[in-house]
Scaffold this motif. Structure first.
Motif: not given
Length: 533
Positions: A29-32, A101-103, A126-127
């Motif tokens: 939730e934090r990363i997205k 970094d955008d996804i 990597s995300n």
């Protein structure tokens, strides 16, 4: 026990992708935040996420090419349409439009999450997170019937039976008796909700496929949707066995239409499974026998064999062979098939339709049988006896149709194994060659020539499949070698053939007239209106 827990237990709760062992929903939730979210893997995991977590996503990605471009609600709950920007299944190449970094990618495939992680790493992403790793002890539906608790699923489906809903399933997709009954029902009345269960996605991309308006389809592997439709339909129309995890409710009607015409050559149901001593299949037969309310047949012989094969003593309604009706309209379908395969309408067509064999020593595993038919000699004899310029359509049985891609054929042999409706091919063909398939009887309904080519005749009849009719009494010329087949074609006598077929059809009580689907539709309509007790 829930499938996520089963998978975690099997891997002893450890993943080869180390970060999966530490990921949490809180971190996800934090990363997205402020990122574009994609789900990777359309199916049970995606369905679970869509139902249980808030927030919108850009789209659903899957590696199965057959799913690409198809509506997402064909595979998961339709609430996904409100939460997902892209309404169709996407290919992984869509990610090339984004920076890492955008996804954020949530891998919802429960069985291949590590392989998908490696795939994403290979394209610089990597995300990514794993639903399986984060979810733990949650209850979801399994992708296979034996992996989920069907009793719990049935208990959850408690909505009322819809009195105008009919669910159809046929083995070949949108085809068979069901197709022609459904289309006649659509002509007969406009108040029906007709649901078609499909288990092969490729038919949806076939340009020859035309599903009439008013018939909607549901994907069999979308288990929740499939069970819901079965639970809420007043009538089930099936040409195969209904699985063990589906149970009929009071007020529902199960009409079995079987997947052969008005006469069949081979044993089926109890008569087949006891011959093979297959306990699992016998259980399925018993399950169906207890639920069937009516069987639609095409002849006295068909009725007798269905009573035995299905272990059924209820009401049998002889309507004829609905799927065979189109064989009485040759010109229309000859033109359609010629357009589809880019053939001149003047070309003559031989349909070669061998059935499958079961791999020896393997529990009911269908296998392709290479008959080594001599196409060059065949073409020469056809042209000599019947004249004209010939093309050969090769039609493997639906359960092994994909194997046709690996069979090398001459240019004049066209692979028709994946054409969605075998009866349209029969209607278009001038002559048929087969071996043990009951499709042999359909061209004979309109007295088209049929030749049998059975090089493994003794092995098949004595070891693999018991027959209901003595092979030697069939009205078709039989050959066990290419030389015999050539001789039978060269010496074919149409008048003698028609006489034999006439006597055979009379013996078995087969009287097709091209109107069986109308009779079947009228019967189903009467059931809906409670005109039959």
């Amino acid at each position: 026990m829930d499938i996520i827990q089963n998978i975690l237990n099997e891997r002893n709760r450890r993943f080869g992708i180390e970060k999966f062992n530490f990921q949490t929903w809180e971190e996800f939730e934090r990363i997205k935040k402020n990122k574009s979210v994609f789900l990777f893997g359309i199916g049970i995991g995606a369905d679970f996420f869509i139902e249980n977590y808030t927030g919108s996503i850009v789209g659903l990605i899957d590696n199965d090419k057959k799913k690409h471009g198809l509506p997402i609600d064909l595979f998961i709950d339709e609430i996904a349409l409100d939460k997902c920007q892209e309404k169709k299944v996407l290919d992984v190449s869509i990610l090339n439009q984004y920076k890492n970094d955008d996804i954020v990618i949530l891998i919802t495939n429960l069985k291949s999450c590590e392989q998908i992680a490696e795939q994403l790493e290979s394209i610089g992403i990597s995300n990514y997170f794993s639903l399986l790793a984060m979810e733990g002890l949650k209850k979801v539906f399994s992708d296979t019937a034996q992996d989920y608790d069907s009793d719990n699923i049935i208990k959850e489906c408690t909505k009322r039976i819809e009195q105008n809903k009919i669910v159809f399933y046929t083995m070949g997709g949108y085809s068979g008796h069901g197709k022609y009954i459904a289309e006649q029902l659509s002509k007969l009345r406009d108040d029906l909700d007709i649901v078609w269960i499909i288990d092969d996605l490729k038919i949806l991309k076939d340009p020859a496929l035309h599903i009439p308006k008013g018939i909607r389809y549901v994907y069999l592997r979308n288990r929740k949707q499939y069970i819901y439709q079965m639970e809420t339909a007043k009538i089930w129309i099936y040409d195969d066995m209904i699985p063990l995890y589906i149970h009929k409710r009071p007020g529902q009607i199960y009409v079995q239409v079987k997947h052969w015409p008005s006469i069949t050559l081979k044993t089926f149901g109890f008569d087949l499974t006891t011959f093979r001593n297959e306990e699992g299949e016998i259980a399925v037969c018993k399950h169906n026998s207890a639920m069937i309310d009516y069987i639609l047949t095409g002849s006295k012989f068909d009725t007798d064999t269905c009573r035995s094969g299905f272990g059924f003593q209820g009401e049998v309604v002889q309507v004829g062979s609905p799927r065979s009706d189109i064989i009485f309209y040759e010109i229309t379908h000859k033109q359609k098939i010629c357009r589809y395969y880019d053939l001149d309408n003047e070309k003559k067509i031989l349909l070669y339709a061998p059935t499958f064999r079961c791999k020896q020593g393997v529990y009911y595993k269908p296998d392709v049988y290479e008959t080594n038919i001599d196409y060059e000699l065949l073409l020469k004899k056809l042209s000599g006896r019947f004249f004209g310029d010939w093309r050969i359509l090769l039609r493997l049985h639906p359960v092994v149709s994909e194997a046709s891609k690996n069979i090398k054929q001459p240019d004049y042999v066209i692979d028709a194994s994946n054409y969605h409706d075998s009866q349209e091919l029969v209607a278009a063909a001038d002559i048929m060659i087969t071996d043990y398939s009951s499709i042999m009887f359909e061209p004979a309904f309109v007295r088209k020539p049929v030749f049998l080519f059975a090089p493994d005749r003794k092995e098949y009849i004595n070891g693999e499949r018991k027959l209901l009719i003595d092979y030697d009494t069939l009205p078709f010329p039989i050959a066990e070698s290419n030389e015999e087949l050539a001789h039978n074609i060269e010496n074919f006598d149409q008048e003698e053939y028609v006489n034999k077929v006439d006597k055979f059809m009379e013996k078995y009580g087969v009287h097709e007239d091209g109107h069986a689907s109308e009779r079947a539709a009228k019967f189903i309509s009467d059931l809906l209106d409670d005109k039959r007790s």
